[in-house]
Design a protein around this motif. Structure first.
Motif: not given
Ligand SMILES: Cc1ncc(COP(=O)(O)O)c(C=O)c1O
Length: 378
Positions: A219-224, A245-251, A239-243, A91-93
């Motif tokens: 799956y390598d899917v991101v939801v905004a 963990p590897e993608t979350t770290e990149q974000i 707002g937030y993104l769900l992704a 999770i990224t807020l």
């Protein structure tokens, strides 16, 4: 802002151009929102929010003093982990979903190209383009839809991210849930797939229309997602993104994280998240004003795109959408002008009922006035 070039190009007298300038949106903006008498239907805000619970929470949070966010963030993340059955590392807020969407776009633009349909809400993507990123667009289907097959075909090894808004902005159109899921499953084996679900809660079946479940399946899917739309908290910026963990770290490498969030906004988000009564009320109001716009457009035999959002994309036929926007603005109704080469398509937000009534009342006259100007652009 009014386009002076547009007026002059239309061959109108200089006097008319000068008079029209006084109608620029800024000249009738109140301090915290539109002034009395202005129907603001140009930014997909939801005037039915914030909910009473959110208003109370914002007041309480602010009365305590303007502390930096801390425990409140933990609380909101805990609510999100429970709702989506995902750990906090998914999770990224951010300040609106735009915050994290921009961070994702910048992160991915360093890895490869971004791929998207011909028309979508690309504000955050364009930020990455200004910093050297590259966006590839695929053509629309004949009915203005997102062509999933074309997108899949266009995923070359140098594509890092494919981005889709579902429902789309500005068309308002929703993809078939099963087709989109199938696309996400296969496309995410080639690159990261971002589905921007800003308007999900306003669709016919929010649960069926989300692809968030694919994240838990690996799956390598991101939801905004955002608190700006159905919850009516656009100006509170949460707002937030769900992704993965590897993608979350990149974000998060591109983000200042919690520093970008504000206490009143987080308080409002916490108070609103499980307020189903308010969500139902908000949806109902949005659907009601959306129907009013559609009925008015249909009664004038204008085509509308099938909307599952808080706005309607109307085809004005032989009328230029920028001329129409200006004519509406003269009547103190703010809507959107031309998008790209969609020169006769006009987007109007399903705002307050009385504001939509003003749009509906002004529609025939503004349309005729714009038609008389007979301007074509593009
Ligand atoms: C499809 C879509 N995504 C994201 C956003 C950004 O919203 P926010 O940053 O307020 O969450 C918008 C705003 O209109 C939108 O239409």
């Amino acid at each position: 802002m009014l386009s002076r070039r547009f007026f002059l190009g239309a061959g109108l007298a200089a006097g008319a151009a000068t008079a029209a300038v006084s109608y620029s949106p800024r000249s009738f903006a109140g301090l915290y929102g539109p002034d009395l008498g202005v129907a603001k239907l140009n930014a997909n805000e939801n005037p039915y929010g914030p909910s009473p619970k959110a208003l109370k929470a914002m007041a309480e949070a602010s009365a305590r003093g303007a502390y930096y966010v801390d425990e409140s963030i933990d609380r909101l993340i805990a609510m999100l982990t429970e709702r989506y059955s995902l750990g906090s590392e998914y999770i990224t807020l951010s300040a609106g979903s735009s915050g994290a969407l921009a961070d994702l776009a910048r992160a991915k633009a360093t890895q490869g190209k971004i791929l998207g349909p011909d028309l979508f809400w690309d504000t955050t993507t364009r930020l990455a383009l200004r910093q050297g990123g590259e966006l590839v667009r695929t053509p629309k289907t004949p009915d203005l839809g997102v062509d999933l097959d074309a997108l899949y075909e266009a995923i070359t090894p140098d594509v890092a991210l494919v981005q889709i808004c579902n429902p789309n902005n500005p068309t308002g159109m929703l993809l078939d849930a099963e087709e989109l899921k199938a696309f996400c499953v296969k496309a995410s084996k080639k690159c990261t797939v971002l589905i921007d679900e800003a308007y999900n809660e306003i669709t016919d079946d929010p649960q069926a229309n989300t692809v968030a479940g694919l994240i838990d399946e690996g799956y390598d899917v991101v939801v905004a997602r955002t608190f700006s739309k159905v919850y009516g908290l656009a100006g509170m910026r949460v707002g937030y993104l769900l992704a993965q963990p590897e993608t979350t770290e990149q974000i998060q490498r591109y983000s200042l994280g919690n520093y970008m969030l504000n206490q009143a906004g987080v308080a409002a988000a916490i108070a609103s998240f499980d307020d189903w009564e308010f969500v139902a009320y908000s949806r109902e109001k949005i659907h009601e004003s959306r129907r009013m716009i559609m009925d008015a457009a249909n009664s004038l035999e204008l085509t509308v795109a099938p909307s599952e959002t808080s706005f309607v994309f109307v085809d004005l036929g032989d009328v230029n959408a920028e001329a129409f926007r200006e004519e509406m603005e003269r009547r103190q109704v703010l809507i959107r002008g031309i998008y790209q080469d969609y020169t006769t398509w006009s987007r109007v937000s399903a705002g307050r009922i009385e504001d939509v009534q003003r749009y509906v009342a002004a529609l025939p006259e503004a349309l005729e006035a714009a038609r008389k100007r007979g301007i074509t652009i593009g």
